[in-house]
Design a protein around this motif. Sequence first.
Motif, PDB file in Angstrom:
ATOM      1  N   LYS A 212      -0.159  -2.537  -0.777  1.00  0.00           N
ATOM      2  CA  LYS A 212      -0.197  -3.106  -1.714  1.00  0.00           C
ATOM      3  C   LYS A 212      -0.391  -4.634  -1.419  1.00  0.00           C
ATOM      4  O   LYS A 212       0.396  -5.055  -0.886  1.00  0.00           O
TER       5      LYS A 212
ATOM      6  N   PHE B  49       7.298   5.112   0.950  1.00  0.00           N
ATOM      7  CA  PHE B  49       6.259   5.095  -0.064  1.00  0.00           C
ATOM      8  C   PHE B  49       5.589   6.343  -0.275  1.00  0.00           C
ATOM      9  O   PHE B  49       5.296   7.118   0.271  1.00  0.00           O
ATOM     10  N   THR B  50       5.594   6.731  -1.585  1.00  0.00           N
ATOM     11  CA  THR B  50       4.845   7.970  -1.968  1.00  0.00           C
ATOM     12  C   THR B  50       3.673   8.386  -1.771  1.00  0.00           C
ATOM     13  O   THR B  50       2.774   9.513  -1.601  1.00  0.00           O
TER      14      THR B  50
HETATM   15  O1  DLL Z   1       2.059   2.963  -6.070  1.00  0.00           O
HETATM   16  C1  DLL Z   1       1.955   5.463  -6.166  1.00  0.00           C
HETATM   17  C2  DLL Z   1       0.672   5.597  -5.794  1.00  0.00           C
HETATM   18  C3  DLL Z   1       0.431   5.739  -4.501  1.00  0.00           C
HETATM   19  C4  DLL Z   1      -0.169   5.338  -7.026  1.00  0.00           C
HETATM   20  C5  DLL Z   1      -1.020   5.674  -4.286  1.00  0.00           C
HETATM   21  C6  DLL Z   1      -1.820   5.392  -6.459  1.00  0.00           C
HETATM   22  C7  DLL Z   1      -1.884   5.741  -5.251  1.00  0.00           C
HETATM   23  P1  DLL Z   1       4.904   2.846  -6.438  1.00  0.00           P
HETATM   24  O2  DLL Z   1       5.041   2.235  -5.064  1.00  0.00           O
HETATM   25  O3  DLL Z   1       6.247   3.293  -7.019  1.00  0.00           O
HETATM   26  O4  DLL Z   1       3.940   4.178  -6.554  1.00  0.00           O
HETATM   27  O5  DLL Z   1       4.293   1.847  -7.548  1.00  0.00           O
HETATM   28  C8  DLL Z   1       3.915   1.972  -8.603  1.00  0.00           C
HETATM   29  O6  DLL Z   1       2.392   0.558  -8.728  1.00  0.00           O
HETATM   30  O7  DLL Z   1       3.992   1.182 -11.865  1.00  0.00           O
HETATM   31  C9  DLL Z   1       1.644   0.132 -11.193  1.00  0.00           C
HETATM   32  O8  DLL Z   1       2.501  -1.056 -11.457  1.00  0.00           O
HETATM   33  C10 DLL Z   1       1.143   0.274  -9.710  1.00  0.00           C
HETATM   34  N1  DLL Z   1       0.136   1.322  -9.850  1.00  0.00           N
HETATM   35  C11 DLL Z   1      -0.106   2.367  -9.245  1.00  0.00           C
HETATM   36  N2  DLL Z   1      -1.213   2.748  -9.538  1.00  0.00           N
HETATM   37  C12 DLL Z   1      -1.995   1.890 -10.138  1.00  0.00           C
HETATM   38  C13 DLL Z   1      -3.332   1.914 -10.319  1.00  0.00           C
HETATM   39  C14 DLL Z   1       2.837   4.053  -6.249  1.00  0.00           C
HETATM   40  N3  DLL Z   1      -4.419   2.793 -10.329  1.00  0.00           N
HETATM   41  C15 DLL Z   1       3.423   0.940  -9.387  1.00  0.00           C
HETATM   42  N4  DLL Z   1      -3.529   0.677 -11.104  1.00  0.00           N
HETATM   43  C16 DLL Z   1       3.075   1.056 -10.694  1.00  0.00           C
HETATM   44  C17 DLL Z   1      -2.796  -0.426 -11.364  1.00  0.00           C
HETATM   45  C18 DLL Z   1      -1.091   0.628 -10.237  1.00  0.00           C
HETATM   46  N5  DLL Z   1      -1.695  -0.125 -10.929  1.00  0.00           N
END
Ligand code: DLL
Length: 434
Positions: free
Chosen positions: A423, A143-144
């Motif tokens: 999440k 996870f990033t």
């Molecule tokens: O969730 C990256 C991340 C990590 C962002 C920590 C913020 C903090 P993925 O696991 O690839 O990357 O998921 C990305 O999560 O397309 C959105 O649907 C959702 N998402 C991320 N940030 C938000 C936010 C990380 N602030 C997917 N509000 C994205 C709503 C969010 N949805």
Amino acid sequence: MMAELTELLDVSERMSIDELRELQLTRLRWSLAHAYRNVPFYRASFDAAGVRPEDCRSLADLAHFPTTGKADLRANYPFGMFAVPRARVRRIHASSGTTGAPTVVGYTEKDLADWARLVARSLRAAGVRPGDLVHNAYGYGLFTGGLGAHAGAEALGATVVPISGGMTPRQVRLIQDFRPDAVLATPSYLLTIIDEFERSGLDPRGCSLRVGVLGAEPWTERMRAEIEERLGIDAVDIYGLSEVMGPGVACESVATKDGPHIWEDHFYPEVIDPSSGAPRPDGESGELVFTSLTKEAFPIIRYRTRDLTTLRPGTARPGMRRMERITGRSDDMIILRGVNVFPTQLEEIVLRTAGLAPHFELVLTTTGRLDAMAVRVEARAGLSPEARSAAGAALVHAVKETVGVSVTCEILDPAALERSAGKIQRVIDRRERL
Ligand code: DLL
């Protein structure tokens, strides 16, 4: 409200819109050429659409290029989308995904440095300062969130506690002992931490935290208010996705808290009609699409995020557009008897219904030929049986009034639902597929 010191900003954060557009066009042309030259998938998709990188003479020309979807990334699993030899890739991340192969992304040394700088920029906008102690509760691993936030906090000059998600009593203990200034976590997990403070008889408002930089899942203004009130902090929204980079694609300013500013010197945003794919002007809602402007290992051209939002003019950073808080992902949308329902709409209602705690799940079933949705939600501590049924009835009524669907509601004891350390998964779909 916290003031921001403009002398701390990166050069691009102070650019005028015209200066930024010029920089974007130069970088966009490089990125298209880089992708076309080095990734067979982009070469084939551009060729099939009859476009060449040199056809992009203005930012508007980008709309002639084909979009890229998650299925394209999966079809090129694991390393087929890389634009540099694997040996030049310094790090790999992957997003788990609920179905099919995970999506794999890669970063060169320069990509990692840019990412750290952009997360540092995000944290600074959120009100974190060099020298602050940062409690990083995003999960470490593929996870990033964990490693991305970590590198950014270090690049800012903060001290990082790499605690990752989970083992909640220990989170509380370390917040008490180390006295961090900032916490980085998903909003749902930060709520779990706040609950744990209260469960152990501690007043969360009395802790040292000043700011929370929260993201990785959709959350609402009401959730912000709940977290700010119970923890006594500023709660700021950070957005990102692995395919585009990770956390730090966009972040709110603590001074305005009006939606994340997109770091447009590195990512070019568009909003399109989710069904036709046609571009929509700023101010209209639709699916967010990103094109990377500087990434070496994993250039991404017109990536369909499935996130639904609206682009607005910049405020705290006048040159950079803001995105409205994400209402949901097109794939989180529940279609219940023909009505579109997003889990965030339910979050909003649960949080404004007296007596209900912000912990709930949505269970979808089929009864007869009709789909049904049950809201399973925890009561706040100490609620009487009468108040519980009143809260349930109020929720059912509010959902009918505002969303337009009939649901049932089950009120659970406090702490009955499982907590997630990252999440949150709100929807449990048990519908029969015909
Ligand atoms: O969730 C990256 C991340 C990590 C962002 C920590 C913020 C903090 P993925 O696991 O690839 O990357 O998921 C990305 O999560 O397309 C959105 O649907 C959702 N998402 C991320 N940030 C938000 C936010 C990380 N602030 C997917 N509000 C994205 C709503 C969010 N949805």
